[in-house]
Motif scaffolding. Structure first.
Motif, short mmCIF file in Angstrom:
data_model
loop_
_atom_site.label_atom_id
_atom_site.label_comp_id
_atom_site.label_asym_id
_atom_site.label_seq_id
_atom_site.Cartn_x
_atom_site.Cartn_y
_atom_site.Cartn_z
N TYR A 29 0.82 -1.22 0.00
CA TYR A 29 0.00 0.00 0.00
C TYR A 29 0.85 1.27 0.00
O TYR A 29 0.35 2.35 -0.30
N ASN A 30 2.13 1.14 0.32
CA ASN A 30 3.03 2.29 0.20
C ASN A 30 3.25 2.66 -1.27
O ASN A 30 3.64 3.78 -1.58
N SER A 33 -2.39 2.29 -4.09
CA SER A 33 -3.50 2.64 -3.20
C SER A 33 -4.55 1.55 -3.10
O SER A 33 -5.34 1.51 -2.15
N SER A 34 -4.58 0.65 -4.09
CA SER A 34 -5.61 -0.40 -4.12
C SER A 34 -5.16 -1.55 -5.00
O SER A 34 -4.18 -1.44 -5.75
#
Length: 199
Positions: A29-30, A33-34
């Motif tokens: 997730y860094n 975003s999805s």
């Protein structure tokens, strides 16, 4: 992409992917975003590396090159077509083969709508053939069913009397199919020219 090829895009989870690459889900997730953003990046990475535009002077060679590349890509990555169907995963580069094809078909003398129809015909043919080649279904192989006598006496005489090869030559089948389509393009384009020729 290897995980997508094996299990399909629908089966990919951020947690499962994190475990496969040896990081925590938050580490993914860094960067993304999805799941949708991650799949889009994967698709972009695969498609943007393909050279659909062979820069051939002859329109037939150009179209042949484009769909040979698409076929090779789908054979190398059988999960790619389904990945592109995942909502939001298809990058803008997915339209590169269409751009190459429409330009070539315009050069051949085909109108805009017929060019678009031909493009979708070529895509359907190429993806279907590649998908079947990548994941063959023995029960759908006529030669195997004939040898096992599973269709004997059922009235399929044309099938039974055909001299089926021991193994199907998918390369030859692809060449036959694309030649058939491109010959049709030439025929339609020649007919259009005849209709618009001065009397």
């Amino acid at each position: 992409m290897a995980l997508i090829d094996e299990a399909g895009a629908d089966a990919i989870t951020m947690r499962g992917l994190a475990e496969a690459v040896g990081v925590t889900p938050m580490a993914l997730y860094n960067h993304f975003s999805s799941k949708r953003a991650l799949l889009s990046a994967v698709a972009e990475n695969v498609i943007s590396a393909a050279d659909f535009d062979g820069q051939h002077a002859n329109w037939r060679d150009q179209v042949h090159h484009c769909f040979s590349v698409l076929r090779s890509l789908c054979l190398q990555h059988p999960g790619l077509p389904r990945l592109l169907e995942f909502e939001g995963a298809a990058p803008a580069s997915v339209f590169a083969p269409m751009e190459v094809t429409l330009r070539a078909l315009r050069e051949a003398g085909l109108g805009d709508i017929d060019s678009a129809r031909t493009y979708f015909l070529l895509v359907s043919f190429t993806l279907t053939q590649a998908a079947y080649q990548a994941r063959r279904v023995p029960d759908l192989e006529p030669s195997a069913q004939i040898r096992a006598e599973r269709i004997a006496g059922r009235g399929y005489e044309a099938i039974e009397h055909l001299a089926w090869p021991e193994t199907w030559d998918f390369d030859a089948s692809f060449e036959f199919g694309i030649t058939l389509i491109l010959n049709g393009v030439e025929s339609i384009a020649a007919g259009d020219e005849g209709r618009h020729a001065p009397s």
